[in-house]
Write an enzyme that holds these catalytic residues in place. Structure first.
Site, short mmCIF file in Angstrom:
data_model
loop_
_atom_site.label_atom_id
_atom_site.label_comp_id
_atom_site.label_asym_id
_atom_site.label_seq_id
_atom_site.Cartn_x
_atom_site.Cartn_y
_atom_site.Cartn_z
N SER A 115 28.38 51.55 32.06
CA SER A 115 27.98 52.76 32.77
C SER A 115 26.65 53.36 32.33
CB SER A 115 29.06 53.83 32.64
OG SER A 115 30.12 53.55 33.52
N LYS A 168 25.25 64.22 31.02
CA LYS A 168 26.23 63.70 31.98
C LYS A 168 27.38 64.70 32.06
CE LYS A 168 28.90 59.44 33.00
NZ LYS A 168 29.22 58.08 32.54
N SER A 194 28.62 54.29 35.94
CA SER A 194 28.96 55.61 36.43
C SER A 194 27.90 56.68 36.12
CB SER A 194 30.28 56.07 35.80
OG SER A 194 30.14 56.22 34.40
#
Lengths: 482, 480
Positions: free
Chosen positions: A175, A76, A151
């Site tokens: 997330s 990420k 997210s």
């Protein structure tokens, strides 16, 4: 070969069925083919990946390969990677190249893994649909008109579309779990403090936790083995010993006590999703588990408390983006105030600015007690609810999200509706507990996620529970890739 | 109307740790800009603080030295404000749960009296960097070498009643800090910084007047001047019918005035909240006791011991004990020469005067404690007089050697041979019949003239006591 999960790839590499270079090339080819549409990656490190793959093959030929050696993964884009841009989904950090590696990144390098690239995400991890990213929305591989969740939407889509063997992600209010649910993969958010936050760009420090996105629980266990452990560079990292998270995977579930929170099966839950979840729980009963209803009395307060605490912490965490030392700086500032105002107005997106303002307000003189202190009290109550429930049950199960993935653009106008996306996941962060989302069925061809919540540091048990389910079912093998 | 002044001091002390409060960067002073700033100090995304255990130890040590409550659970908070030399956009400090709670210290006032001053709290926090406004052609340079240096902010109760007391408090604090070795306490380098909260009220009332906070006072002398000038300013305003605005004021030493910096009303709302990147610091009794075991003998205790052990006056004991290096030096001299009173006189007298004259500290003092003891021994055994000793001392200061070799090479040894002195006495009496006549007529003070003549003849080396005795005997015999 890219359709295989991480554990299967590890075995194939060990058996010499193919090399890491071949595997890496296959992923790079798939990324080249799919990413321009999916937008899962914001940075692809082709050269680095191939050189790491060659080094991994070399290490293997000398008998120095571990389980993750040569496995291509993605990070990420909020884990700092030395020499590779870490933009965190923001214009503010569009030009930011960290001079150091996050502990998580460093651990994967030490394990011999291959870094394919950095995945798209909501700006500063603030969002539940991956639509707040400066780099544009990520599409859901199951239906490209839908969001992948957020997210960690990029990591989720990359795993679901077989653009990597596994991906790192973070979870502050859901997330990891919500996008895992929307994309039909296995997402694990460990206990707060289980994985080091050093090098993870902070959103809400007391809630942020790094975890994994993979095809299966077994894959997740292998990744967690690399990530978990005490890090002296993170004062909030736990000194509870990390375990071999693969060792209990096959333990029988006979006698497992599952709690079903009343509040997670109430108004707002899509009936088809509920049906999937109830069927999944019935599957556990077949595996020898018993089920009882539990009550999380204060769960209705979790979203409100979260949207005070997380923005409050974020408002301070994001103060460092001031245009002084790195990152975006507005053009031709006339004075200091102008530089601050324009740098931050131009560098941050709408949702980030909204949360900074909410957080600043909640901390301001005269409102602090009414908001921040009260939210902290609610946080304590929520933790107590879970503790009480865990006196009677081993794990708590329910839906990860009230529905399946929604259309891109459909919830952008109403922040509160978007905030309610995380209604089942947020309390777990407030309580600091480990949680997972695993594929539990399909509704109209779209994946449904089952959330499993465990006691503090019970990751091994969560993974065992998830793995046994995945041994008995094949939902986790369903793939959007033809 | 008679006015009473109320003063509270906030003193920032830079702790003498090897590294910063939350990062491993060296706290070395004077390096090239931004060479002592690592990724945490620069507030790079993703970096996290780790508390410097030594800073905690020093804070606790200070707390124990002022008999304060030690916070078993202390908490760091974020103090939010934007400034270019504050890299994180917040200062990590302590608000509700400081490491050091209520304590007190005793100040020595010049008239010899003492007062106990309350210390409200002392908390740890990180220093900011520096903004450099020169040499950048209208722009501002930022140096983050100092950013993150550990500070202990020591807040007093509003117990001080005049500028001299404020100075006495600051001096006592300075003394304790140096005794503890937790800071170099150098005010000129900013290792110790003082802000003063000052207000006035009609004498006899208890309600506090509006206060101003004076910043940027960087010497003991300026503390006194700044407070006095501010007190006068406030009294003038009130007596003219005005009101004191609660505000921060800057002391300008060149102009000897305070001037307004910013109004507290428009000052920042710092939005303090507990620092989520650090867990509360929990310390137990065993830790506290382990720190207590490292406490040195503190100034007040040492002062009492000097009075008891060396029979010094309270004043002498106070002067000698206020500075640790001076106290240690004095004790070494006293032990080596065996005369504490003479040692005290020399250390506080000629030595201190010379150090002041050449502006050097006692630790840079060229005369070792053994050397000074050597000189005192020669006074005690009558090898030289106290007067000659001053000459020898000057030569020692000039690096001409130890007392014995200077006495030898300059032939300063006192004449104690009775025969030789008698000869000089006889000669002077014979050569000055007029004065002898005066003596005979009862003008006994003329004896001073004879002593002077003999000392001159002997170049000061004749033992004055012997000279006096012999002169009296011989002159008296002529009277008959």
């Amino acid at each position: 070969m890219i359709e295989l999960g991480l554990a299967a790839l590890s075995r194939a590499l060990a058996d010499g069925e193919f090399s890491s270079v071949e595997l890496t090339q296959a992923y790079l080819q798939q990324i080249a083919q799919e990413n321009s549409d999916l937008n899962a990656y914001v940075t692809v490190c082709e050269e680095l990946a191939l050189s790491q793959a060659r080094a991994a093959d070399e290490a293997r030929s000398q008998g120095n390969a571990g389980p993750l050696t040569g496995i291509p993964i993605a990070h990420k884009d909020l884990f700092c990677t030395q020499g590779i841009r870490t933009a965190c989904g923001s214009k503010m950090l569009d030009n930011f190249i960290a001079p150091y590696n996050a502990t998580v990144v460093e651990n994967f390098i030490k394990a011999g893994s291959v870094t394919l690239g950095k995945t798209n995400m909501d700006e500063f991890a603030m969002g539940s649909s991956n639509e707040t990213s400066f780099y544009g929305p990520v599409k859901n591989p199951w239906d490209r008109s839908l969001v992948p969740g957020g997210s960690s939407g990029g990591s989720a889509a990359a795993v679901a579309a077989r653009l990597c063997a596994g991906a790192t992600a973070t979870d502050t209010g859901g997330s990891i779990r919500q996008p895992a649910s929307f994309t039909g993969i296995t997402g694990l958010k460990p206990t707060y403090g289980r994985v080091s936050r050093w090098g993870m760009v902070a959103f809400a420090s007391s809630l942020d936790q790094a975890g994994t996105m993979t095809q299966s629980a077994e894959d997740a266990a292998m990744m967690l083995n690399v990530m978990a452990g005490l890090d002296l560079k993170d004062s909030t990292s736990s000194d509870t010993a990390a375990e071999d998270y693969t060792k209990d995977l096959d333990k029988p579930l006979a006698g497992l006590k599952i709690g079903i929170p009343t509040q997670h099966f109430s108004e707002g839950l899509n009936a088809d999703v509920e049906k999937c979840i109830r069927e999944a729980i019935a599957e556990f009963e077949k595996l020898g588990a018993t089920v009882k209803e539990v009550s999380l009395d204060n769960s209705h307060l979790s979203v409100s408390a979260y949207y005070v605490i997380a923005p409050a912490e974020a408002s301070a965490n994001l103060s460092r983006y001031d245009g002084v030392r790195y990152g975006y700086r507005c053009k031709d500032p006339v004075n200091l105030e102008d530089m601050y105002k324009r740098t931050r107005s131009e560098g941050f997106g709408t949702e980030v600015k909204r949360r900074i303002m909410v957080g600043t307000y909640a901390l301001s003189a005269g409102y602090y007690d009414a908001y921040y202190i009260k939210a902290q009290k609610i946080r304590r109550l929520i933790k107590n609810d879970f503790q009480k429930a865990f006196e009677e049950v081993d794990v708590i199960m329910g839906p990860t999200s009230p529905h399946t993935a929604f259309a891109i653009g459909s919830k952008n106008d109403d922040p509160v509706t978007m905030y309610l996306e995380d209604i089942y996941t947020i309390a777990v962060n407030l309580a600091g507990l480990p949680g997972m989302s695993i594929p539990a069925g399909l509704v109209n061809g779209l994946p449904v996620g089952l959330q499993i919540v465990g006691k503090d540091f019970a990751e091994a048990q969560l993974l065992n529970v998830a793995h046994k389910f995945q041994q008995a079912t094949d939902w986790h093998e369903k793939s959007p890739v033809k | 109307m008679e006015w009473e002044t109320v003063i509270g001091l906030e003193v920032h002390v830079q702790l003498a740790t090897a590294s910063k409060l939350f990062s491993g960067t060296s706290t070395e002073f004077g390096a090239q800009p931004n060479t002592k700033a690592n990724i945490y100090d620069l507030a790079m995304p993703g970096t996290l603080p780790v508390l410097n255990a030594e800073a905690l130890r020093m804070a606790v040590k200070f707390g124990l030295a002022i008999d304060a409550e030690i916070g078993k659970t202390s908490v760091f908070d974020r103090k939010n404000y934007f400034y270019p030399d504050l890299p994180k956009g917040y200062q990590t400090s302590q608000l509700d749960f400081p490491t050091v709670g209520k304590g007190q210290l005793v100040i020595d006032i010049e008239d010899g009296s003492q007062r106990t001053i309350g210390v409200t709290r002392a908390h740890m926090e990180e220093d900011a960097g520096k903004s450099l406004h020169e040499d950048f052609h209208g722009k501002t340079g930022i140096d983050l070498n100092r950013a993150g240096t550990p500070l202990l902010e020591i807040v007093s109760e509003p117990d001080l009643r005049n500028a001299r007391e404020a100075v006495a408090y600051l001096k006592k604090l300075h003394s304790i800090i140096l005794y503890l070795g937790i800071s170099d306490g150098d005010m000129s380098q900013g290792s110790m910084r003082c802000d003063a909260n000052v207000s006035v009220r009609p004498k006899g009332t208890t309600e506090l007047g509006n206060r101003t906070e004076i910043k940027n006072i960087n010497s003991f002398r300026f503390v006194e001047k700044a407070i006095n000038i501010e007190v006068q300013r406030q009294i003038d305003i009130i007596e003219d019918g005005g009101k004191i605005v609660q505000e921060t004021r800057l002391y300008d030493a060149d102009k000897n005035e305070t001037r307004s910096m910013r109004s507290k009303e428009v000052a920042n709302d710092y939005r303090y909240f507990p620092e989520p990147d650090l867990l509360p610091i929990v310390i137990d009794d065993a830790y506290i006791e382990s720190v207590r075991a490292t406490l040195p003998e503190l100034p007040d205790i040492k002062k009492q011991r000097f009075q008891d052990q060396y029979a010094l006056s309270e004043y002498d004991a106070m002067i000698l004990s206020s500075d640790l290096s001076t106290a240690d030096y004095f004790e070494e001299v006293a032990k080596a020469c065996g005369d504490a009173k003479l040692s005290a006189n020399w250390v506080m007298g000629d030595l201190q005067a010379s150090l002041n004259k050449y502006e050097i500290s006692i630790s840079e003092n060229p005369i070792s404690s053994e050397a000074l003891a050597g000189l005192i021994k020669r006074i005690k055994d009558n090898t030289i007089s106290s007067k000659i000793a001053k000459t020898v001392f000057e030569a020692m200061l000039a690096g001409e050697g130890d007392a014995d070799s200077i006495i030898e090479s300059k032939g300063l040894k006192q004449v104690t041979d009775t025969g030789a002195i008698e000869k000089m006495v006889d000669e002077v009496i014979a050569n000055n019949p007029a004065q002898v006549q005066q003596f005979k007529e009862g003008k006994e003070q003329v004896i001073g003239f004879f002593v002077g003549q003999i000392m001159k003849a002997s170049q000061g080396k004749a033992n004055p006591a012997q000279v006096n005795q012999l002169l009296k005997e011989k002159l008296s015999s002529k009277k008959k």
